[in-house]
Design an enzyme around this catalytic site. Structure first.
Site, short mmCIF file in Angstrom:
data_model
loop_
_atom_site.label_atom_id
_atom_site.label_comp_id
_atom_site.label_asym_id
_atom_site.label_seq_id
_atom_site.Cartn_x
_atom_site.Cartn_y
_atom_site.Cartn_z
N ILE A 135 -43.40 56.87 58.20
CA ILE A 135 -42.80 58.14 58.62
C ILE A 135 -43.21 59.27 57.68
O ILE A 135 -43.63 60.35 58.12
CB ILE A 135 -41.28 58.00 58.72
CG1 ILE A 135 -40.93 57.22 60.00
CG2 ILE A 135 -40.59 59.36 58.69
CD1 ILE A 135 -39.47 57.03 60.25
N VAL A 138 -46.91 60.17 58.43
CA VAL A 138 -47.15 60.91 59.67
C VAL A 138 -46.54 62.30 59.59
O VAL A 138 -47.15 63.29 60.03
CB VAL A 138 -46.59 60.13 60.89
CG1 VAL A 138 -46.56 61.01 62.13
CG2 VAL A 138 -47.42 58.87 61.15
N GLU A 139 -45.36 62.41 59.02
CA GLU A 139 -44.66 63.70 59.01
C GLU A 139 -45.34 64.74 58.12
O GLU A 139 -45.56 65.88 58.55
CB GLU A 139 -43.21 63.51 58.55
CG GLU A 139 -42.33 62.80 59.57
CD GLU A 139 -42.06 63.65 60.81
OE1 GLU A 139 -42.22 64.88 60.74
OE2 GLU A 139 -41.68 63.08 61.83
N THR A 140 -45.64 64.38 56.88
CA THR A 140 -46.13 65.39 55.93
C THR A 140 -47.28 64.90 55.06
O THR A 140 -47.63 65.57 54.09
CB THR A 140 -45.00 65.86 55.01
OG1 THR A 140 -44.51 64.74 54.24
CG2 THR A 140 -43.86 66.49 55.79
N TYR A 326 -45.88 58.77 68.93
CA TYR A 326 -45.43 58.98 67.55
C TYR A 326 -44.94 57.68 66.93
O TYR A 326 -45.37 57.29 65.84
CB TYR A 326 -44.31 60.02 67.52
CG TYR A 326 -43.64 60.15 66.17
CD1 TYR A 326 -44.13 61.02 65.21
CD2 TYR A 326 -42.50 59.40 65.87
CE1 TYR A 326 -43.51 61.13 63.97
CE2 TYR A 326 -41.89 59.50 64.63
CZ TYR A 326 -42.39 60.37 63.69
OH TYR A 326 -41.78 60.46 62.45
#
Length: 355
Positions: A135, A138-140, A326
């Site tokens: 997570i 993928v997010e940042t 996602y």
């Protein structure tokens, strides 16, 4: 006990610590906000004052300094007309944005640096270290891109002038103002994504209030400057949405020819495993979680689609972002980081043991 919002407010500002610098540097800002003269904004302010006892002058200060962001309106985009031609979906193209050698290696290094907190998060919440890293990756990209928009600007723009989901973003603007009050931080200081997500894990304000934790126990919840707090908060979030320790999130399946339209459910867990097996679906594993599952298509233009069954843990990841692409990319990145980490540890062990 009050937990302060972060150790150092300058972490949210990027460069400089004066709040006024934010108003001068906000991307694509439209000068001279007229929010305070609008009836819908006045109604919002009155509701915040009446229902949550927020100070009227403070509300007028913050929303008076909020700036409409045309870039945010463009990025959030309108609803696609039902009559329009659906875009060509390609999971491999989506996947390629995140499953890169650089990001996988960065994830393994992040694991190495923060192993203590990852191990504790797994013990307390039951969420594997690699899934937390999936997570964050993928997010940042592990904090490399946490956003440069003032969150007040983003949320106010969509809440009052957005092409869709205005009610949701008004709720998030409310949550941001309550968060700022509760944790004694100027809401104008907070930066994030164009949609108002914040920090390493890109939490929306409501998620920040409900699920963020002070995992390094320094009396400050800091999701941008503290990897420990980000790690613990991701695990807290997934656990709250039903993550079950030790269960697979997905299992690859093979569907009978011609059954795809009837069996694919996407985000909806609508099938019983026995029912699917009775309809000729082949599961790649015999160790399957209890409960309902979804059937997810991963299309590849010009090639046969792949299919997976999504169980409770897959649904927990989709609550972070309501997209099957996602969730699948998060889990595949997680697996790749775990493999890279294992190789890293094996290589170290061999080096220590010597010839």
């Amino acid at each position: 006990m009050r937990i302060s919002f972060l150790r150092n407010a300058a972490a949210w500002l990027g460069a400089g610590t004066a709040f006024v610098s934010l108003a001068l540097s906000a991307p694509c800002a439209v000068a001279g906000s007229e929010y305070l003269s609008r009836p819908d904004v006045r109604s919002f302010i009155e509701a915040m004052q009446t229902e949550h006892a927020l100070d009227l002058a403070e509300l007028e200060r913050v929303l008076g300094e909020a700036r409409h962001q045309p870039t945010v309106v463009r990025l959030i985009g309108p609803e696609r007309p039902k009559t329009s031609t659906p875009p060509v979906r390609s999971y491999p193209r989506y996947r390629a944005k995140f499953l890169t050698n650089l990001r996988i290696a960065a994830g393994a290094r992040y694991w190495d640096r923060h192993e203590e907190y990852l191990r504790r998060a797994e013990a307390e919440f039951g969420v594997p270290a690699e899934v937390i890293l999936g997570i964050l990756g993928v997010e940042t990209a592990f904090g490399q891109n946490t956003g440069s928009f003032r969150v007040v600007d983003s949320l106010a723009t969509i809440a009052f002038d957005g092409p869709r989901r205005q009610e949701y973003f008004r709720d998030e603007l409310k949550e941001l103002l309550l968060l700022a009050r509760d944790l004694n931080i100027d809401p104008l200081a907070i930066k994030g994504s164009y949609a108002g997500a914040m920090g390493l894990p890109q939490f929306m304000p409501s998620s920040y209030r409900r699920y963020a934790v002070d995992f390094d126990q320094d009396q400050a919840i800091d999701l941008i400057g503290s990897p420990a707090d980000a790690i613990g908060s991701v695990a807290s979030y997934l656990k709250a949405y039903g993550w079950n320790e030790g269960e697979p999130a997905t299992v690859t399946v093979k569907l009978p020819a011609g059954s795809e339209a009837d069996l694919v459910t996407g985000l909806e867990r609508a099938h019983d495993v026995a029912e699917l097996q009775g309809r000729g679906v082949k599961f790649s594993s015999s160790k399957l979680p209890e409960g309902l599952c979804s059937v997810v298509e991963l299309p590849a233009p010009g090639k046969p689609s792949k299919y997976v069954a999504g169980f409770g843990n897959f649904e927990a990841v989709t609550r972070y972002n309501r997209s099957t692409f996602y969730a699948t990319a998060v889990l595949e990145l997680a697996d790749a980081i775990r493999v890279a980490r294992t190789r890293q540890m094996t290589a170290r062990a061999e080096t220590k043991s010597g010839p």
